[in-house]
Design a protein around this motif. Structure first.
Motif, PDB file in Angstrom:
ATOM      1  N   ASP A  51       0.826  -1.212   0.000  1.00  0.00           N
ATOM      2  CA  ASP A  51       0.000   0.000   0.000  1.00  0.00           C
ATOM      3  C   ASP A  51       0.859   1.260   0.000  1.00  0.00           C
ATOM      4  OD1 ASP A  51      -2.404   1.390  -0.049  1.00  0.00           O
ATOM      5  OD2 ASP A  51      -2.556   1.500   2.132  1.00  0.00           O
ATOM      6  N   GLY A  52       1.830   1.292  -0.904  1.00  0.00           N
ATOM      7  CA  GLY A  52       2.701   2.448  -1.020  1.00  0.00           C
ATOM      8  C   GLY A  52       2.114   3.525  -1.918  1.00  0.00           C
ATOM      9  N   ILE A  53       2.757   4.687  -1.887  1.00  0.00           N
ATOM     10  CA  ILE A  53       2.342   5.802  -2.733  1.00  0.00           C
ATOM     11  C   ILE A  53       2.798   5.531  -4.165  1.00  0.00           C
ATOM     12  CG2 ILE A  53       2.672   8.273  -3.158  1.00  0.00           C
ATOM     13  CD1 ILE A  53       3.186   8.551  -0.134  1.00  0.00           C
ATOM     14  N   GLY A  54       1.955   5.836  -5.129  1.00  0.00           N
ATOM     15  CA  GLY A  54       2.341   5.674  -6.524  1.00  0.00           C
ATOM     16  C   GLY A  54       1.289   4.929  -7.314  1.00  0.00           C
ATOM     17  N   ILE A  55       1.689   4.442  -8.484  1.00  0.00           N
ATOM     18  CA  ILE A  55       0.782   3.790  -9.413  1.00  0.00           C
ATOM     19  C   ILE A  55       1.086   2.296  -9.464  1.00  0.00           C
ATOM     20  CG2 ILE A  55       0.136   3.568 -11.851  1.00  0.00           C
ATOM     21  CD1 ILE A  55       0.716   6.561 -12.158  1.00  0.00           C
ATOM     22  N   VAL A  56       0.054   1.483  -9.253  1.00  0.00           N
ATOM     23  CA  VAL A  56       0.166   0.048  -9.509  1.00  0.00           C
ATOM     24  C   VAL A  56      -0.502  -0.207 -10.848  1.00  0.00           C
ATOM     25  CG1 VAL A  56      -0.486  -2.267  -8.761  1.00  0.00           C
ATOM     26  CG2 VAL A  56       0.216  -0.557  -7.071  1.00  0.00           C
ATOM     27  N   ARG A  57       0.300  -0.537 -11.841  1.00  0.00           N
ATOM     28  CA  ARG A  57      -0.228  -0.726 -13.186  1.00  0.00           C
ATOM     29  C   ARG A  57      -1.067  -1.999 -13.274  1.00  0.00           C
ATOM     30  NH1 ARG A  57       4.945   0.545 -17.171  1.00  0.00           N
ATOM     31  NH2 ARG A  57       5.279   2.727 -16.543  1.00  0.00           N
ATOM     32  N   GLN A  58      -2.026  -1.967 -14.178  1.00  0.00           N
ATOM     33  CA  GLN A  58      -2.826  -3.158 -14.427  1.00  0.00           C
ATOM     34  C   GLN A  58      -1.920  -4.261 -14.965  1.00  0.00           C
ATOM     35  OE1 GLN A  58      -6.310  -2.329 -16.702  1.00  0.00           O
ATOM     36  NE2 GLN A  58      -7.057  -4.440 -16.678  1.00  0.00           N
ATOM     37  N   ASN A  59      -2.163  -5.462 -14.507  1.00  0.00           N
ATOM     38  CA  ASN A  59      -1.325  -6.590 -14.900  1.00  0.00           C
ATOM     39  C   ASN A  59      -1.726  -7.089 -16.280  1.00  0.00           C
ATOM     40  OD1 ASN A  59       0.268  -8.851 -15.067  1.00  0.00           O
ATOM     41  ND2 ASN A  59      -0.725  -9.958 -13.399  1.00  0.00           N
ATOM     42  N   HIS A  60      -0.886  -6.796 -17.273  1.00  0.00           N
ATOM     43  CA  HIS A  60      -1.141  -7.244 -18.639  1.00  0.00           C
ATOM     44  C   HIS A  60      -0.180  -8.354 -19.061  1.00  0.00           C
ATOM     45  CE1 HIS A  60      -4.105  -4.163 -19.442  1.00  0.00           C
ATOM     46  NE2 HIS A  60      -3.265  -3.195 -19.124  1.00  0.00           N
ATOM     47  N   THR A  61       0.498  -8.973 -18.096  1.00  0.00           N
ATOM     48  CA  THR A  61       1.498  -9.984 -18.450  1.00  0.00           C
ATOM     49  C   THR A  61       0.862 -11.273 -18.960  1.00  0.00           C
ATOM     50  OG1 THR A  61       1.570 -10.942 -16.226  1.00  0.00           O
ATOM     51  CG2 THR A  61       3.032  -9.069 -16.680  1.00  0.00           C
ATOM     52  N   GLY A  62      -0.367 -11.552 -18.520  1.00  0.00           N
ATOM     53  CA  GLY A  62      -1.000 -12.818 -18.885  1.00  0.00           C
ATOM     54  C   GLY A  62      -0.447 -14.001 -18.120  1.00  0.00           C
ATOM     55  N   LEU A  63       0.410 -13.756 -17.131  1.00  0.00           N
ATOM     56  CA  LEU A  63       1.044 -14.835 -16.377  1.00  0.00           C
ATOM     57  C   LEU A  63       0.259 -15.151 -15.106  1.00  0.00           C
ATOM     58  CD1 LEU A  63       4.782 -13.657 -16.584  1.00  0.00           C
ATOM     59  CD2 LEU A  63       3.624 -15.361 -18.014  1.00  0.00           C
ATOM     60  N   PRO A  64       0.335 -16.395 -14.627  1.00  0.00           N
ATOM     61  CA  PRO A  64      -0.275 -16.701 -13.326  1.00  0.00           C
ATOM     62  C   PRO A  64       0.312 -15.775 -12.260  1.00  0.00           C
ATOM     63  CG  PRO A  64       0.473 -18.710 -14.435  1.00  0.00           C
ATOM     64  CD  PRO A  64       1.013 -17.559 -15.230  1.00  0.00           C
ATOM     65  N   THR A  65      -0.562 -15.090 -11.540  1.00  0.00           N
ATOM     66  CA  THR A  65      -0.106 -14.063 -10.596  1.00  0.00           C
ATOM     67  C   THR A  65      -0.871 -14.169  -9.285  1.00  0.00           C
ATOM     68  OG1 THR A  65       0.341 -12.553 -12.439  1.00  0.00           O
ATOM     69  CG2 THR A  65       0.209 -11.580 -10.238  1.00  0.00           C
ATOM     70  N   ARG A  66      -0.124 -14.138  -8.200  1.00  0.00           N
ATOM     71  CA  ARG A  66      -0.720 -14.043  -6.863  1.00  0.00           C
ATOM     72  C   ARG A  66      -0.166 -12.798  -6.183  1.00  0.00           C
ATOM     73  NH1 ARG A  66       0.046 -20.216  -4.706  1.00  0.00           N
ATOM     74  NH2 ARG A  66       1.989 -19.998  -5.899  1.00  0.00           N
ATOM     75  N   ILE A  67      -0.998 -12.182  -5.351  1.00  0.00           N
ATOM     76  CA  ILE A  67      -0.586 -10.970  -4.643  1.00  0.00           C
ATOM     77  C   ILE A  67      -0.773 -11.175  -3.142  1.00  0.00           C
ATOM     78  CG2 ILE A  67      -0.930  -8.493  -4.341  1.00  0.00           C
ATOM     79  CD1 ILE A  67       0.069  -9.166  -7.109  1.00  0.00           C
ATOM     80  N   VAL A  68       0.290 -10.905  -2.380  1.00  0.00           N
ATOM     81  CA  VAL A  68       0.201 -10.895  -0.922  1.00  0.00           C
ATOM     82  C   VAL A  68      -0.045  -9.457  -0.480  1.00  0.00           C
ATOM     83  CG1 VAL A  68       1.327 -11.477   1.256  1.00  0.00           C
ATOM     84  CG2 VAL A  68       1.926 -12.733  -0.817  1.00  0.00           C
ATOM     85  N   ARG A  69      -1.055  -9.252   0.329  1.00  0.00           N
ATOM     86  CA  ARG A  69      -1.301  -7.927   0.907  1.00  0.00           C
ATOM     87  C   ARG A  69      -1.945  -8.102   2.270  1.00  0.00           C
ATOM     88  NH1 ARG A  69      -4.708  -7.738  -3.650  1.00  0.00           N
ATOM     89  NH2 ARG A  69      -3.401  -6.120  -4.570  1.00  0.00           N
ATOM     90  N   SER A  70      -1.864  -7.068   3.086  1.00  0.00           N
ATOM     91  CA  SER A  70      -2.365  -7.169   4.442  1.00  0.00           C
ATOM     92  C   SER A  70      -3.766  -6.575   4.575  1.00  0.00           C
ATOM     93  CB  SER A  70      -1.417  -6.434   5.404  1.00  0.00           C
ATOM     94  OG  SER A  70      -1.871  -6.570   6.743  1.00  0.00           O
ATOM     95  N   HIS A  71      -4.549  -7.200   5.421  1.00  0.00           N
ATOM     96  CA  HIS A  71      -5.833  -6.632   5.820  1.00  0.00           C
ATOM     97  C   HIS A  71      -5.626  -5.397   6.695  1.00  0.00           C
ATOM     98  CE1 HIS A  71     -10.041  -6.740   7.348  1.00  0.00           C
ATOM     99  NE2 HIS A  71      -9.489  -6.389   8.495  1.00  0.00           N
ATOM    100  N   TRP A  72      -4.460  -5.331   7.361  1.00  0.00           N
ATOM    101  CA  TRP A  72      -4.208  -4.314   8.371  1.00  0.00           C
ATOM    102  C   TRP A  72      -3.429  -3.132   7.806  1.00  0.00           C
ATOM    103  CZ3 TRP A  72      -6.645  -5.388  12.860  1.00  0.00           C
ATOM    104  CH2 TRP A  72      -7.009  -6.722  13.072  1.00  0.00           C
ATOM    105  N   ASN A  73      -3.589  -1.984   8.440  1.00  0.00           N
ATOM    106  CA  ASN A  73      -2.785  -0.810   8.107  1.00  0.00           C
ATOM    107  C   ASN A  73      -1.362  -1.050   8.598  1.00  0.00           C
ATOM    108  OD1 ASN A  73      -1.513   1.732   8.065  1.00  0.00           O
ATOM    109  ND2 ASN A  73      -3.436   2.813   8.419  1.00  0.00           N
TER     110      ASN A  73
END
Length: 395
Positions: free
Chosen positions: A199-221
């Motif tokens: 959850d950093g400042i900036g732009i997270v681009r849409q994933n156009h790689t077409g590759l299997p992708t998993r994302i780890v992120r926290s429920h917490w601040n």
């Protein structure tokens, strides 16, 4: 046909002091025997990624567990809010903080020749300040002897931090244009992606790689971007560890790390909770919307499937939401029964006492309690959880 193993890439997003979370992710990945062939990063993800590439995960963890803001940035020692506010206003007007403390640490930690020889292929992103163009930089595209400059450029979170000048060109944080460099990892040969979003400042681009992708992120601040604090780092490391194990199906829960349920407590709780909710809705129709609102606002799934008697994975949702509401520690593992016990030990006055007419049919104003439940649905769910646990003696 031969069975080709995937080329795994770990993609580490930027987020300043929140980067401690990525240490816990890495520890879990090692336990899971998930080893990347490629690591890409933006901003603090560049620093962590380079340490992982060098096999210095223990050193990185020790660093985060001791790191304070003075070790990273040239800031005054004061904790006075007014003085700090005036200082940061001056910093922004003058072009950003000096990052020489961080530069000195990189000198001691980063061995550029070793990065270039490492079996893990490393890359980073940074942003050209004048054009705001993202530069995608695998290690072989970084000139010999300039890795530290490129890492500092990738981490220069302007306007809080000064731009980094390389060969007469100013660069700023890679996250401004590409805070999750999935595409760079794909271009470096990855066939499977695992991103770590802090959850950093900036732009997270849409994933156009077409590759299997998993994302780890926290429920917490995970805390403020520039507030480097050892105690918060320890908590974030634990959260990264548990969240990664959850992503790979080794633990349950949405926000809390839920271990196996050996005595079937969760099923009994789910049935009791559903019964308490049904009784409250019979007294004041429409309250199921308040329960749903509370879950949705807090990011929890629906607690029940099509079969009312069969609890689903989301059966934990009301209990977790109630625990979050009452600040039950989030960086520890629990069985469902342990989490319920922690919840019951987190208050002096029973939350269910706020809804005597709705939950117990006692004398009171159903209209007033229904209004309160609708206005403060999280309070209503917390009361339902307490009612479900105490009225059926589940503990």
């Amino acid at each position: 046909m031969p069975n080709t193993a995937p080329v795994r890439a770990l993609v580490l997003a930027g987020g300043g002091a929140k980067g401690s979370y990525q240490i816990g992710v890495w520890r879990a990945l090692q336990e899971l025997d998930w080893h990347p062939a490629i690591i890409t990063g933006a901003s603090v993800g560049t620093l962590n990624g380079c340490m992982f590439t060098l096999g210095k995960a223990r050193e990185a963890e020790a660093l985060w567990r001791s790191l304070e803001i003075h070790d990273v940035l040239d800031v005054p020692a004061t904790r006075n809010p007014e003085e700090l506010n005036a200082f940061f206003q001056d910093v922004i007007r003058s072009g950003g903080l000096n990052v020489e403390p961080l530069a000195e640490r990189l000198d001691a930690l980063i061995d550029e020749p070793a990065v270039r020889r490492a079996p893990i292929h490393f890359g980073l992103v940074m942003t050209e300040m004048s054009t705001m163009r993202s530069l995608q930089c695998p290690i072989e595209a970084i000139p010999q002897g300039r890795l530290k400059d490129y890492m500092l450029a990738s981490s220069a979170c302007f306007p809080a931090l000064r731009p980094r000048e390389i060969d007469g060109v100013k660069y700023i944080d890679g996250g401004w244009r590409d805070n999750m460099p999935l595409q760079l990892a794909a271009e470096m040969g990855a066939t499977e992606l695992l991103g770590v979003d802090i959850d950093g400042i900036g732009i997270v681009r849409q994933n156009h790689t077409g590759l299997p992708t998993r994302i780890v992120r926290s429920h917490w601040n995970l805390g403020p971007t520039l507030d480097f604090d050892p105690s918060r780092a320890a908590r974030n490391i634990a959260l990264g560890y548990w969240d990664t194990l959850r992503l790979f199906g080794r633990i349950g829960g949405t926000a809390y790390a839920i271990q196996p349920d050996p005595d079937g407590f969760l099923e009994r709780f789910a049935i009791s909770y559903q019964q308490q909710l049904a009784d409250a809705c019979a007294r004041a129709p429409g309250l199921e919307r308040a329960e749903k609102t509370a879950r949705q606002r807090a990011g929890y799934p629906a607690p029940y499937g099509p079969n009312p008697g069969a609890p689903t994975r989301g059966a934990l949702a009301p209990l977790e939401l109630a625990c979050e509401r009452l600040h039950v520690p989030e960086d520890l593992p629990y069985t469902p029964k342990m989490l319920a016990a922690a919840f019951m030990g987190s208050f002096d006055k029973d939350p269910a006492d706020r809804f005597p007419a709705l939950l117990d049919g006692k004398e009171g104003s159903l209209v007033a309690e229904r209004t309160l439940a609708t206005a403060m649905p999280e309070e209503f769910v917390t009361a339902l959880v307490s009612q479900a646990l105490t009225r059926t003696s589940l503990l």
